[in-house]
Design an enzyme around this catalytic site. Sequence first.
Site, PDB file in Angstrom:
ATOM      1  N   ARG A 160       0.827  -1.212   0.000  1.00 30.61           N
ATOM      2  CA  ARG A 160       0.000   0.000   0.000  1.00 30.61           C
ATOM      3  C   ARG A 160       0.861   1.261   0.000  1.00 30.61           C
ATOM      4  O   ARG A 160       0.490   2.281   0.594  1.00 30.61           O
ATOM      5  CB  ARG A 160      -0.959   0.004   1.193  1.00 30.61           C
ATOM      6  N   SER A 239     -11.531  -0.295   2.644  1.00 31.30           N
ATOM      7  CA  SER A 239     -10.774  -0.566   3.878  1.00 31.30           C
ATOM      8  C   SER A 239     -10.228   0.747   4.430  1.00 31.30           C
ATOM      9  O   SER A 239      -9.432   1.419   3.766  1.00 31.30           O
ATOM     10  CB  SER A 239      -9.620  -1.526   3.588  1.00 31.30           C
ATOM     11  N   GLU A 343      -5.873   4.269   5.803  1.00 28.05           N
ATOM     12  CA  GLU A 343      -5.469   4.123   4.402  1.00 28.05           C
ATOM     13  C   GLU A 343      -5.876   5.340   3.568  1.00 28.05           C
ATOM     14  O   GLU A 343      -5.093   5.786   2.730  1.00 28.05           O
ATOM     15  CB  GLU A 343      -6.067   2.843   3.821  1.00 28.05           C
TER      16      GLU A 343
END
Length: 351
Positions: A160, A239, A343
């Site tokens: 990520r 998410s 995130e």
Amino acid sequence: MQVTHDAPLAPLTTFRLGGPARRLITARTDDEVVAAVREADRAGTPLLVVGGGSNLVIGDKGFDGTALHIATRGFSLDGTRLELAAGEVWSDAVARTVEAGLAGVECLAGIPGSAGATPIQNVGAYGQEVASTLTEVVAYDRRAEETVTLTGAECAFSYRHSRFKAEPVRYVVLRVRFELEDAGGMSAPIRYAETARALGVGPGDRVPVAAARETVLALRAGKGMVLDPDDHDTWSAGSFFTNPILDDTAYAAFLDRVRDRLGPDTAPPAYPAGEGRTKTSAAWLIDKAGFTKGYGAGPARISTKHTLALTNRGEATTEDLLALAREVVEGVRDAFGVTLVNEPVTIGVSL
């Protein structure tokens, strides 16, 4: 270019949250994108780049500067080589590669947002990530004031993360290029256990590429991870927290906390994440800390379908969302000694 003032930004985000921008520019060509960025930089105006809005949390006060909505379009498939304009809808592009019988991004189906955002987060799901197939990114380098082409290796991908995320104000992505696989209509090897179970195959097996995409879409929909304007469980950023990666010392301390809280036989999810590092599940941590599906009494709540998604139930503000996020972070830290990291990118606010 289309220019509007005091422009609402909430409709450009999947959360449907956030105040207005002082000015909003909608750019439909690469040249328009570059011109808008140069204009803002040379005038010293704060710039917010917006693609599909699926990874943004914008403060209720909005953005006191220029928001640039990248609405470029372009899908080019030459054999197994794919080029996408940054503004292309990612999920639509995946569907077209599957229609062409090509493998490599089929398990990234249903992910909201634009193609240009995928390298920034190194978007991944269900055993695939864009770093595996991405070959080049064409971007405008704001520091050098020129358009550059970066190879996949130069993007410095990790979980990520990427060079673009490490230097968030330097690059504006214009185009992304991929090398897909022609496996005779079959998917890439299935790597994710949940996907393999749903398909009735073993890890490493291949299935028809369309079957892989359809299965992933069904799995995502069951978790509220496919956009649906009528389903508030999808009014989210997907998410909200990344899966924590712990070094050996932190992981040992984490295991002690798990066993003290849940019993000596409890084994949390654990995945190798490089030498001396272990990844565990943010969703598991949230659930075991007491934040179950549907948690919350206000207009921002945890999804009723997945504990990793924080959602706007229709009347929330960004502050409502952040209050819930902070409660979850503090609860998981108190329970397990692990600090969750958001995130989505926050604009004008922070946890």
